[in-house]
Write a protein that holds these residues in place. Structure first.
Motif, PDB file in Angstrom:
ATOM      1  N   ARG A 282      34.862 -44.503 -33.790  1.00 34.86           N
ATOM      2  CA  ARG A 282      36.237 -44.294 -34.278  1.00 34.86           C
ATOM      3  C   ARG A 282      36.377 -42.905 -34.900  1.00 34.86           C
ATOM      4  NH1 ARG A 282      35.397 -49.624 -35.787  1.00 34.86           N
ATOM      5  NH2 ARG A 282      34.950 -49.039 -37.948  1.00 34.86           N
ATOM      6  N   ASP A 283      35.372 -42.483 -35.635  1.00 32.99           N
ATOM      7  CA  ASP A 283      35.393 -41.149 -36.232  1.00 32.99           C
ATOM      8  C   ASP A 283      35.420 -40.091 -35.152  1.00 32.99           C
ATOM      9  OD1 ASP A 283      34.846 -39.397 -38.751  1.00 32.99           O
ATOM     10  OD2 ASP A 283      33.358 -38.733 -37.270  1.00 32.99           O
TER      11      ASP A 283
ATOM     12  N   ASP B  95      35.814 -43.136 -45.647  1.00 28.49           N
ATOM     13  CA  ASP B  95      34.516 -43.336 -46.280  1.00 28.49           C
ATOM     14  C   ASP B  95      33.360 -43.076 -45.312  1.00 28.49           C
ATOM     15  OD1 ASP B  95      35.784 -44.110 -48.592  1.00 28.49           O
ATOM     16  OD2 ASP B  95      35.558 -46.247 -48.192  1.00 28.49           O
ATOM     17  N   PHE B  96      33.638 -43.136 -44.025  1.00 24.64           N
ATOM     18  CA  PHE B  96      32.566 -43.036 -43.048  1.00 24.64           C
ATOM     19  C   PHE B  96      31.835 -41.699 -43.140  1.00 24.64           C
ATOM     20  CE2 PHE B  96      30.880 -41.734 -38.950  1.00 24.64           C
ATOM     21  CZ  PHE B  96      29.943 -42.731 -38.756  1.00 24.64           C
ATOM     22  N   TYR B  97      32.559 -40.604 -43.109  1.00 25.23           N
ATOM     23  CA  TYR B  97      31.898 -39.303 -43.116  1.00 25.23           C
ATOM     24  C   TYR B  97      31.163 -39.060 -44.428  1.00 25.23           C
ATOM     25  CZ  TYR B  97      30.776 -34.537 -41.898  1.00 25.23           C
ATOM     26  OH  TYR B  97      30.084 -33.389 -41.613  1.00 25.23           O
TER      27      TYR B  97
ATOM     28  N   ALA C  30      24.028 -43.144 -36.470  1.00 29.94           N
ATOM     29  CA  ALA C  30      25.066 -43.420 -35.471  1.00 29.94           C
ATOM     30  C   ALA C  30      25.887 -42.168 -35.171  1.00 29.94           C
ATOM     31  CB  ALA C  30      25.969 -44.544 -35.967  1.00 29.94           C
ATOM     32  N   TYR C  31      26.262 -41.444 -36.202  1.00 26.39           N
ATOM     33  CA  TYR C  31      27.040 -40.216 -36.039  1.00 26.39           C
ATOM     34  C   TYR C  31      26.268 -39.221 -35.166  1.00 26.39           C
ATOM     35  CZ  TYR C  31      29.668 -36.038 -37.415  1.00 26.39           C
ATOM     36  OH  TYR C  31      30.421 -34.882 -37.407  1.00 26.39           O
ATOM     37  N   CYS C  32      24.998 -39.025 -35.499  1.00 29.05           N
ATOM     38  CA  CYS C  32      24.185 -38.075 -34.742  1.00 29.05           C
ATOM     39  C   CYS C  32      23.911 -38.567 -33.315  1.00 29.05           C
ATOM     40  CB  CYS C  32      22.880 -37.800 -35.478  1.00 29.05           C
ATOM     41  SG  CYS C  32      23.112 -36.881 -37.028  1.00 29.05           S
ATOM     42  N   TRP C  33      23.728 -39.871 -33.142  1.00 26.87           N
ATOM     43  CA  TRP C  33      23.518 -40.438 -31.804  1.00 26.87           C
ATOM     44  C   TRP C  33      24.684 -40.071 -30.888  1.00 26.87           C
ATOM     45  CZ3 TRP C  33      19.966 -42.339 -28.708  1.00 26.87           C
ATOM     46  CH2 TRP C  33      20.333 -43.116 -27.615  1.00 26.87           C
TER      47      TRP C  33
END
Length: 144
Positions: free
Chosen positions: A136-137, A5-7, A100-103
């Motif tokens: 984690r991703d 679900d994260f992505y 967070a992903y982009c960071w």
């Protein structure tokens, strides 16, 4: 949050992230589009093939645009938002996942703790749940 679900949350949050940067920008849509592309190139966040126009930037800010936004644009918007004196924060969980992903994609961190410590103080609480999920991703994508 389950990693599958994260992505999906990241992709849903990217238009909100770009929209927030666009809303806080104090220039014309044409100049903001140029600033986004030029910052990506200069900061080596990405290499846009072309500079988007104002209509493209507006389209990337719409909720259904998540799969259309190039990663360089979301990463650059995050880069610029983090530096704003207004200290903006994500407005919902999906946008927090995108931040967070982009960071993590914008810098090379040796550990989750290092990534958390490097966050500006105003983002630490807001990204407290999303950053570990982003880590984690990121780690799940590495080949061992």
């Amino acid at each position: 949050m389950p990693q599958d679900d994260f992505y999906a949350k990241v992709r849903r949050g990217m238009p909100r992230l770009v929209a927030q940067w666009r809303d806080l920008g104090r220039d014309s849509p044409e100049r903001l589009a140029l600033l986004l592309a030029e910052t990506a190139r200069v900061a080596r966040i990405g290499l846009p093939e072309a500079t988007p126009d104002a209509a493209t930037l507006a389209a990337w800010s719409e909720a259904e645009a998540g799969d259309e936004i190039p990663l360089w644009a979301a990463r650059t918007a995050t880069f610029l938002l983090v530096q704003m004196p207004a200290r903006p924060t994500p407005r919902d969980a999906d946008e927090a996942c995108a931040w967070a992903y982009c960071w993590l994609r914008n810098r090379d961190f040796s550990s989750l703790e290092a990534a958390q410590a490097a966050l500006p103080a105003h983002l630490q609480a807001t990204l407290a749940e999303a950053l570990p999920a982003a880590w984690r991703d990121r780690e799940g994508l590495r080949l061992v």
